[in-house]
Design a protein around this motif. Sequence first.
Motif, PDB file in Angstrom:
ATOM      1  N   SER A 129      21.190 -25.985  -9.309  1.00  0.00           N
ATOM      2  CA  SER A 129      21.887 -25.388  -8.176  1.00  0.00           C
ATOM      3  C   SER A 129      23.247 -24.949  -8.344  1.00  0.00           C
ATOM      4  N   SER A 130      24.022 -25.550  -9.187  1.00  0.00           N
ATOM      5  CA  SER A 130      25.403 -25.217  -9.289  1.00  0.00           C
ATOM      6  C   SER A 130      25.442 -23.734 -10.106  1.00  0.00           C
ATOM      7  N   ALA A 131      24.257 -23.599 -11.194  1.00  0.00           N
ATOM      8  CA  ALA A 131      24.331 -22.498 -12.047  1.00  0.00           C
ATOM      9  C   ALA A 131      23.911 -21.294 -11.128  1.00  0.00           C
ATOM     10  N   SER A 132      23.001 -21.569 -10.138  1.00  0.00           N
ATOM     11  CA  SER A 132      22.454 -20.432  -9.493  1.00  0.00           C
ATOM     12  C   SER A 132      23.787 -19.849  -8.509  1.00  0.00           C
ATOM     13  N   ILE A 133      24.490 -20.937  -8.021  1.00  0.00           N
ATOM     14  CA  ILE A 133      25.524 -20.427  -7.118  1.00  0.00           C
ATOM     15  C   ILE A 133      26.612 -19.899  -7.855  1.00  0.00           C
ATOM     16  N   ALA A 134      26.909 -20.498  -9.060  1.00  0.00           N
ATOM     17  CA  ALA A 134      27.982 -19.827  -9.911  1.00  0.00           C
ATOM     18  C   ALA A 134      27.659 -18.193 -10.317  1.00  0.00           C
ATOM     19  N   ASN A 135      26.308 -18.140 -10.720  1.00  0.00           N
ATOM     20  CA  ASN A 135      25.925 -16.808 -10.917  1.00  0.00           C
ATOM     21  C   ASN A 135      25.988 -15.795  -9.773  1.00  0.00           C
ATOM     22  N   MET A 136      25.602 -16.343  -8.538  1.00  0.00           N
ATOM     23  CA  MET A 136      25.984 -15.452  -7.387  1.00  0.00           C
ATOM     24  C   MET A 136      27.657 -15.282  -7.273  1.00  0.00           C
ATOM     25  N   ARG A 137      28.207 -16.119  -7.405  1.00  0.00           N
ATOM     26  CA  ARG A 137      29.788 -16.104  -7.067  1.00  0.00           C
ATOM     27  C   ARG A 137      30.457 -15.098  -8.273  1.00  0.00           C
ATOM     28  N   ASN A 138      29.735 -14.759  -9.190  1.00  0.00           N
ATOM     29  CA  ASN A 138      30.212 -13.968 -10.482  1.00  0.00           C
ATOM     30  C   ASN A 138      29.802 -12.480 -10.065  1.00  0.00           C
ATOM     31  N   ARG A 139      28.791 -12.278  -9.416  1.00  0.00           N
ATOM     32  CA  ARG A 139      28.010 -11.182  -9.192  1.00  0.00           C
ATOM     33  C   ARG A 139      28.583 -10.629  -7.726  1.00  0.00           C
ATOM     34  N   HIS A 140      29.277 -11.426  -7.127  1.00  0.00           N
ATOM     35  CA  HIS A 140      29.715 -10.811  -5.554  1.00  0.00           C
ATOM     36  C   HIS A 140      31.251 -11.484  -5.430  1.00  0.00           C
ATOM     37  N   HIS A 141      31.974 -10.556  -4.631  1.00  0.00           N
ATOM     38  CA  HIS A 141      33.144 -10.962  -4.229  1.00  0.00           C
ATOM     39  C   HIS A 141      33.373 -10.684  -2.894  1.00  0.00           C
ATOM     40  N   GLY A 142      34.035 -11.433  -1.978  1.00  0.00           N
ATOM     41  CA  GLY A 142      34.026 -11.375  -0.622  1.00  0.00           C
ATOM     42  C   GLY A 142      33.184 -12.276   0.194  1.00  0.00           C
ATOM     43  N   PRO A 143      33.160 -12.216   1.403  1.00  0.00           N
ATOM     44  CA  PRO A 143      32.531 -13.191   2.462  1.00  0.00           C
ATOM     45  C   PRO A 143      31.041 -12.628   2.571  1.00  0.00           C
ATOM     46  N   GLU A 144      30.476 -11.513   1.975  1.00  0.00           N
ATOM     47  CA  GLU A 144      29.128 -11.219   2.262  1.00  0.00           C
ATOM     48  C   GLU A 144      28.214 -12.267   1.908  1.00  0.00           C
ATOM     49  N   GLU A 145      27.070 -12.142   2.344  1.00  0.00           N
ATOM     50  CA  GLU A 145      25.794 -13.147   2.182  1.00  0.00           C
ATOM     51  C   GLU A 145      25.526 -12.885   0.643  1.00  0.00           C
ATOM     52  N   TYR A 146      24.995 -14.072  -0.026  1.00  0.00           N
ATOM     53  CA  TYR A 146      24.521 -14.277  -1.341  1.00  0.00           C
ATOM     54  C   TYR A 146      23.263 -14.167  -1.177  1.00  0.00           C
ATOM     55  N   VAL A 147      22.396 -13.397  -1.558  1.00  0.00           N
ATOM     56  CA  VAL A 147      20.948 -13.178  -1.334  1.00  0.00           C
ATOM     57  C   VAL A 147      20.342 -14.205  -2.709  1.00  0.00           C
ATOM     58  N   PHE A 148      19.958 -15.408  -2.312  1.00  0.00           N
ATOM     59  CA  PHE A 148      19.233 -16.071  -3.238  1.00  0.00           C
ATOM     60  C   PHE A 148      17.655 -15.827  -3.352  1.00  0.00           C
ATOM     61  N   ALA A 149      17.067 -15.667  -4.275  1.00  0.00           N
ATOM     62  CA  ALA A 149      15.747 -15.944  -4.416  1.00  0.00           C
ATOM     63  C   ALA A 149      15.258 -17.251  -3.977  1.00  0.00           C
ATOM     64  N   LYS A 150      14.255 -17.301  -3.267  1.00  0.00           N
ATOM     65  CA  LYS A 150      14.012 -18.509  -2.525  1.00  0.00           C
ATOM     66  C   LYS A 150      13.613 -19.632  -3.674  1.00  0.00           C
TER      67      LYS A 150
END
Length: 357
Positions: free
Chosen positions: A226-247
């Motif tokens: 779970s943390s790896a998925s969130i960290a990956n999204m955090r590195n790809r996005h900047h700001g308050p926009e939604e993080y689109v997670f694969a289900k």
Amino acid sequence: RERERERERGAPPYSQVLVHKTLLPLFYRKLDDRNDDSLPSALSSHVIKEAQQHLSTLLDIPKQERFLILMIGNGALVDMVHSWMCNTKHMRGVHRRTLILMTDKAGFNDLVKNEHRVHVVDGSLNDTTLETGVSFGTEAYWRITERRVRILGVLLRAGISFLNIEPDAVWAKNPLLDSRLTSSPHDFVISTEFTADIELMFCFGFLLVRSNERTQALFSELEEQSSASIANMRNRHHGPEEYVFAKELQEQEVLKRLVQSNAHNVTYSCLDECSYASGRWYIKKDLRKYCKDTAGIPHVLNNNWITGNTAKMDRAKQWGHWFLDEDKGCKQHAHLEKVNVLFQTFQRLEPPARGSQ
């Protein structure tokens, strides 16, 4: 298919990588000593101490049935927590077992001296972005999710079994009297959703986990993924926009995949979707009728499948599933009237008429 691809690459699936028993304590200690933003080690120690002290008051309960009822929330959920405490105040053993962990100081201060004497723990961090309601999918939402998973893992590794619940739910019957929950021999007892129009879903909002080496190892893996998925999204996005997670990367889907793949040899049982219903009950009239015919009045009805805390509270009030008085009290005569309205809605399958709540 994923496991087949792993074998083709010559690597074992992650869920089959085992840590030798003699290394487990070191492995877990390494996880819990991480001084990351989601759960610093000092806060971990504080939460463990509070939970262990609370659990020590339950020694008269048989060991197999001894677990905490755990609710994790913040200031945005305070009114929901008050309503749930009022809703369950006459359910034997519920408040005695309950530990509420508030992740912000304001929420803790509001609840710590509650009239029901439910144990409330200060789990706050200096992070004001997590003190108010957050929208699904935003970076703050996933930070809260990550922290919750970390807290659950920390408690399991400290030997503490728990029933994780949500404050937005209404309880019609005491689940502690349901032997499918309390007397189950399994490591996990999981509320689920499974109907003709959706695939099987595991729900974090009503989840019993018994602490042992198997569940500790599985939750450690869940935390890492779970943390790896969130960290990956955090590195790809900047700001308050939604993080689109694969289900398949969301924590409840990771849990389902690990449990169903027999990772770490855990065992599990599922609670049926009508006795422990999701917010789809509110949305689908045919589901309400099906559940009434097959299970009668549910033990627990969760208020999900809707966006925003205000919308959740409005829906609960519309259906007569809100137990907090207008002055935010919990008067006895009003409580009995609300219980009556609650049961009527499960019989009529419609919100009560205006003025009857």
